[in-house]
Design an enzyme around this catalytic site. Structure first.
Site, PDB file in Angstrom:
ATOM      1  N   CYS A 162      28.221  28.461  42.005  1.00  0.00           N
ATOM      2  CA  CYS A 162      28.980  27.265  42.429  1.00  0.00           C
ATOM      3  C   CYS A 162      28.014  26.086  42.553  1.00  0.00           C
ATOM      4  O   CYS A 162      28.315  24.967  42.143  1.00  0.00           O
ATOM      5  CB  CYS A 162      29.660  27.491  43.785  1.00  0.00           C
ATOM      6  SG  CYS A 162      30.917  28.782  43.795  1.00  0.00           S
ATOM      7  N   ASP A 192      44.844  40.765  32.392  1.00  0.00           N
ATOM      8  CA  ASP A 192      45.925  40.921  33.365  1.00  0.00           C
ATOM      9  C   ASP A 192      45.754  39.971  34.548  1.00  0.00           C
ATOM     10  O   ASP A 192      45.946  40.350  35.697  1.00  0.00           O
ATOM     11  CB  ASP A 192      45.976  42.390  33.838  1.00  0.00           C
ATOM     12  CG  ASP A 192      47.352  42.752  34.371  1.00  0.00           C
ATOM     13  OD1 ASP A 192      48.305  42.003  34.092  1.00  0.00           O
ATOM     14  OD2 ASP A 192      47.478  43.758  35.080  1.00  0.00           O
ATOM     15  N   ASP A 238      43.893  37.186  40.487  1.00  0.00           N
ATOM     16  CA  ASP A 238      43.881  38.554  39.934  1.00  0.00           C
ATOM     17  C   ASP A 238      42.854  38.707  38.816  1.00  0.00           C
ATOM     18  O   ASP A 238      43.153  39.280  37.764  1.00  0.00           O
ATOM     19  CB  ASP A 238      45.274  38.920  39.380  1.00  0.00           C
ATOM     20  CG  ASP A 238      46.220  39.339  40.498  1.00  0.00           C
ATOM     21  OD1 ASP A 238      45.790  39.318  41.654  1.00  0.00           O
ATOM     22  OD2 ASP A 238      47.366  39.672  40.219  1.00  0.00           O
ATOM     23  N   HIS A 279      36.776  28.663  41.761  1.00  0.00           N
ATOM     24  CA  HIS A 279      36.426  27.413  42.446  1.00  0.00           C
ATOM     25  C   HIS A 279      36.423  26.251  41.452  1.00  0.00           C
ATOM     26  O   HIS A 279      36.940  25.165  41.735  1.00  0.00           O
ATOM     27  CB  HIS A 279      35.046  27.577  43.111  1.00  0.00           C
ATOM     28  CG  HIS A 279      34.657  26.439  43.995  1.00  0.00           C
ATOM     29  ND1 HIS A 279      33.529  26.455  44.793  1.00  0.00           N
ATOM     30  CD2 HIS A 279      35.233  25.223  44.207  1.00  0.00           C
ATOM     31  CE1 HIS A 279      33.443  25.300  45.450  1.00  0.00           C
ATOM     32  NE2 HIS A 279      34.457  24.540  45.100  1.00  0.00           N
ATOM     33  N   CYS A 312      31.016  29.886  48.698  1.00  0.00           N
ATOM     34  CA  CYS A 312      30.256  29.446  47.525  1.00  0.00           C
ATOM     35  C   CYS A 312      29.029  30.331  47.323  1.00  0.00           C
ATOM     36  O   CYS A 312      28.443  30.829  48.278  1.00  0.00           O
ATOM     37  CB  CYS A 312      29.820  27.996  47.690  1.00  0.00           C
ATOM     38  SG  CYS A 312      31.170  26.837  47.431  1.00  0.00           S
ATOM     39  N   GLU A 329      46.545  43.829  23.186  1.00  0.00           N
ATOM     40  CA  GLU A 329      45.250  43.248  23.543  1.00  0.00           C
ATOM     41  C   GLU A 329      44.156  44.275  23.339  1.00  0.00           C
ATOM     42  O   GLU A 329      44.421  45.471  23.195  1.00  0.00           O
ATOM     43  CB  GLU A 329      45.259  42.739  24.988  1.00  0.00           C
ATOM     44  CG  GLU A 329      45.487  43.806  26.028  1.00  0.00           C
ATOM     45  CD  GLU A 329      45.542  43.227  27.430  1.00  0.00           C
ATOM     46  OE1 GLU A 329      46.546  43.467  28.099  1.00  0.00           O
ATOM     47  OE2 GLU A 329      44.591  42.555  27.857  1.00  0.00           O
ATOM     48  N   GLU A 330      42.921  43.780  23.343  1.00  0.00           N
ATOM     49  CA  GLU A 330      41.756  44.648  23.159  1.00  0.00           C
ATOM     50  C   GLU A 330      41.696  45.673  24.294  1.00  0.00           C
ATOM     51  O   GLU A 330      41.967  45.354  25.449  1.00  0.00           O
ATOM     52  CB  GLU A 330      40.513  43.737  23.215  1.00  0.00           C
ATOM     53  CG  GLU A 330      39.196  44.440  23.126  1.00  0.00           C
ATOM     54  CD  GLU A 330      38.017  43.486  23.372  1.00  0.00           C
ATOM     55  OE1 GLU A 330      36.920  43.998  23.609  1.00  0.00           O
ATOM     56  OE2 GLU A 330      38.202  42.249  23.335  1.00  0.00           O
TER      57      GLU A 330
END
Length: 200
Positions: A149, A114, A104, A90, A145, A54-55
């Protein structure tokens, strides 16, 4: 494990693309977090035949969402990227009727990597996450919120809790002393309050 890692991150990336398509056109929303792609490489001659590519993200690596929900992370709460990551969580939660949550969320600025996914026990549309279902419960209980949101018109997760609390709060309003307390408040203290409330 490596294959599942690719599968989870690229699935989360697809949700992030749909989120971006809905959020970017909104006035004032601005840049949207991106989950970078992760590629599976097969190396038959190597002892570990599968690897991911990955980058490389250069800069300060920040965790915008924490697995157990207990850590107070000011960059998550106060930064634009952190708030938009919480809104993304959300949004996914609402889109999947509470069946799936991207967890995560971490990376540099708006570029994330990740990541994990939590699903209900039965999974969601044939997909099972790699994180515990408890992350969904914790998110529901802890999410606050923010303006992003609101821009997306997401439903507050607090409304269900408030309905349960209303029954108990009514009792406290009908206390016999409540009228006496109001009379005891000096007139001067009441005036600015009226002034403040009219200034919305």
């Amino acid at each position: 494990f490596v294959m599942q890692e690719c599968y989870v991150q690229n699935t989360a990336r697809e949700y992030a693309k749909i989120y971006a398509a809905e959020a970017e056109p909104l006035e004032g929303f601005g840049e949207v977090p991106e989950i970078i792609p992760i590629f599976l490489v097969h190396r038959p001659a190597n002892n570990i035949p599968y690897a991911t590519v990955e980058e490389e993200l250069v800069g300060e690596f920040v965790k915008y969402s924490v697995r157990d929900g207990k850590e107070v992370n000011f960059l998550r709460r106060d930064s634009e990227a952190g708030q938009k990551c919480c809104t993304f969580q959300h949004w996914v939660y609402e889109k999947t009727n509470g069946s799936l949550l991207v967890t995560d969320l971490q990376g540099v600025g708006m570029k994330l990597t990740d990541v994990g996914i939590a699903t209900l026990a039965k999974g969601y549309k044939g997909f099972k996450g790699n994180c515990s279902i408890s992350f969904i419960e914790q998110f529901r209980a802890l999410h606050q919120c923010n303006k992003y949101c609101e821009m997306l018109g997401l439903q507050s997760l607090r409304t269900t809790h408030q309905k349960q609390r209303k029954a108990t709060s009514l009792k406290s309003k009908n206390l016999p002393n409540s009228s006496l307390i109001k009379k005891a408040v000096p007139k001067k203290a009441r005036e600015p309050r009226g002034f403040i409330s009219s200034e919305h």
